[in-house]
Scaffold this active site. Structure first.
Site, PDB file in Angstrom:
ATOM      1  N   GLY A   1     -32.745 147.023  62.124  1.00 56.58           N
ATOM      2  CA  GLY A   1     -33.420 145.820  61.651  1.00 56.58           C
ATOM      3  C   GLY A   1     -34.930 145.988  61.621  1.00 56.58           C
ATOM      4  O   GLY A   1     -35.472 147.038  61.986  1.00 56.58           O
TER       5      GLY A   1
ATOM      6  N   SER B   1     -15.219 142.638  58.591  1.00 61.73           N
ATOM      7  CA  SER B   1     -15.382 143.552  57.456  1.00 61.73           C
ATOM      8  C   SER B   1     -14.071 143.763  56.721  1.00 61.73           C
ATOM      9  O   SER B   1     -12.989 143.718  57.311  1.00 61.73           O
ATOM     10  CB  SER B   1     -15.895 144.902  57.960  1.00 61.73           C
ATOM     11  OG  SER B   1     -15.870 145.877  56.945  1.00 61.73           O
TER      12      SER B   1
ATOM     13  N   TYR C   1     -15.139 152.424  62.598  1.00 65.29           N
ATOM     14  CA  TYR C   1     -15.815 151.178  62.259  1.00 65.29           C
ATOM     15  C   TYR C   1     -14.814 150.075  61.950  1.00 65.29           C
ATOM     16  O   TYR C   1     -14.871 148.976  62.516  1.00 65.29           O
ATOM     17  CB  TYR C   1     -16.740 151.391  61.056  1.00 65.29           C
ATOM     18  CG  TYR C   1     -17.293 150.102  60.495  1.00 65.29           C
ATOM     19  CD1 TYR C   1     -18.217 149.355  61.214  1.00 65.29           C
ATOM     20  CD2 TYR C   1     -16.881 149.626  59.255  1.00 65.29           C
ATOM     21  CE1 TYR C   1     -18.722 148.164  60.708  1.00 65.29           C
ATOM     22  CE2 TYR C   1     -17.378 148.449  58.740  1.00 65.29           C
ATOM     23  CZ  TYR C   1     -18.295 147.720  59.469  1.00 65.29           C
ATOM     24  OH  TYR C   1     -18.785 146.536  58.976  1.00 65.29           O
TER      25      TYR C   1
ATOM     26  N   LYS D   1     -13.955 146.559  64.170  1.00 66.04           N
ATOM     27  CA  LYS D   1     -14.039 145.206  63.618  1.00 66.04           C
ATOM     28  C   LYS D   1     -12.727 144.449  63.845  1.00 66.04           C
ATOM     29  O   LYS D   1     -12.726 143.254  64.166  1.00 66.04           O
ATOM     30  CB  LYS D   1     -14.377 145.253  62.128  1.00 66.04           C
ATOM     31  CG  LYS D   1     -15.822 145.599  61.843  1.00 66.04           C
ATOM     32  CD  LYS D   1     -16.756 144.538  62.401  1.00 66.04           C
ATOM     33  CE  LYS D   1     -18.199 144.811  62.067  1.00 66.04           C
ATOM     34  NZ  LYS D   1     -19.107 143.759  62.590  1.00 66.04           N
TER      35      LYS D   1
ATOM     36  N   LEU E   1     -24.694 151.236  48.243  1.00 66.97           N
ATOM     37  CA  LEU E   1     -24.807 151.681  46.857  1.00 66.97           C
ATOM     38  C   LEU E   1     -26.148 151.331  46.221  1.00 66.97           C
ATOM     39  O   LEU E   1     -26.795 152.191  45.607  1.00 66.97           O
ATOM     40  CB  LEU E   1     -23.663 151.076  46.025  1.00 66.97           C
ATOM     41  CG  LEU E   1     -23.662 151.456  44.538  1.00 66.97           C
ATOM     42  CD1 LEU E   1     -23.534 152.967  44.368  1.00 66.97           C
ATOM     43  CD2 LEU E   1     -22.533 150.739  43.806  1.00 66.97           C
TER      44      LEU E   1
END
Length: 322
Positions: free
Chosen positions: A36, A117, A141, A145, A187
């Site tokens: 961040g 996610s 990951y 989640k 992306l």
């Protein structure tokens, strides 16, 4: 009364902070700034620089501020990298969340909106994903989640936690020129960085069973996503019945080829993307229905693909001149 936004100095978290403030709801931000940016947090918002693994820090934060709920966005979010760093991913996404939930319970804070996610689904066998689609995560990951959702479910039984988990797909765009996606794995930043470096962006495979041969995915604007977090928090504050999980998606999706063409049009940089080999495991099309969130969380696609690209490009250009 205020809501704590973990990861509130990040790309998504900072937009959620702005959405809460726009609705007149006070917020507090905690962020370790590993990905961040302190400048993403408005000066008027209390900012706690720290790690969610630090239980005493969390206890002090809950004691100092009148927090009634938590939007939990912080975490290690790089699916590909998580395969090389599974222990780090579990520490940041599972251990830290358990520490946060324990601190919430000790402080009597009983509401959470969780940033989950689409990675919990892995590679779906159907082209339209719903909340009931089988969960088959294919990376640490995605696994973490899903475990986060289980932690919420179990804490609801054990301690009366009110919660919901919002499963995101591909989040893009910008709701303010000073807020941008800086991830090297997403992306839009990859495309913009290539163009600004004089390189040609690449598409991984153009022989998929889609209209233009490139993968179709669900892209949603970050500001639209933020609105639904506020709506979820309001329902939890009111004690209104809420689903344990919601998908946030468009219902139709766009192809990587369409994104490239839109980027060329918006930026004015004429290019023909290079075509690379397929990536292993990439399905032709993954799109989710957002019908449940539209019913309950004011979810809708308020931005066109061109608006998504233009807002992201403008924020990237603003960063270049600042």
């Amino acid at each position: 009364m205020a809501w704590l936004v973990t990861g509130g100095a990040g790309y998504i978290g900072s937009h959620i902070v702005r959405a809460f403030l726009a609705e007149g709801i006070d917020v507090v931000v905690i962020d370790d700034l590993s990905s961040g940016h302190a400048e993403f947090v408005p000066e008027s918002v209390p900012f706690v620089h720290g790690d969610l693994l630090d239980g005493p820090l969390l206890a002090r934060t809950f004691a100092e501020y009148p927090i009634t709920g938590v939007v939990h966005v912080a975490g290690f979010k790089y699916a590909g990298v998580s395969v090389q760093r599974p222990l780090h991913t579990y520490e940041q996404n599972v251990t830290a969340m358990a520490t946060l939930l324990a601190a919430m319970q000790d402080a009597g804070v009983s509401r959470m909106v969780f940033s989950s996610s689409a990675a919990v689904y892995g590679t779906p066998t159907t082209s339209l994903v719903t909340e009931e689609t089988p969960k088959n995560p294919e990376s640490p990951y995605g696994e973490t989640k899903l475990i986060g959702e289980w932690l919420l479910r179990d804490q609801a039984v054990a301690a009366g936690l009110g919660y919901t988990a919002l499963r995101y797909f591909n989040v893009v765009g910008s709701g303010a020129r000073e807020l941008r996606d800086t991830s090297p794995h997403n992306l839009f930043p990859i495309i913009f960085d290539a163009l600004l470096d004089g390189r040609t962006p690449r598409i991984n495979g153009n022989d998929y069973a889609t209209p233009d041969g490139t993968c179709v995915r669900d892209y949603i604007h970050v500001a639209d996503l933020a609105v639904s977090h506020v709506a979820a928090a309001r329902l939890l504050d009111a004690g209104t019945a809420i689903e344990p999980v919601y998908n946030l998606g468009s219902g139709d999706g766009v192809s990587v080829g369409e994104i490239m063409a839109t980027v060329a049009r918006v930026t004015g940089i004429d290019f023909t993307p290079d075509i690379g080999p397929r990536r292993a495991g990439d399905p032709d099309r993954i799109v989710t229905s957002g019908a449940l969130a539209a019913r309950d969380l004011d979810w809708k696609m308020r931005h066109s693909l061109e608006e998504m690209v233009r807002s992201a490009w403008e924020s990237r250009q603003a960063a270049s001149v600042s």
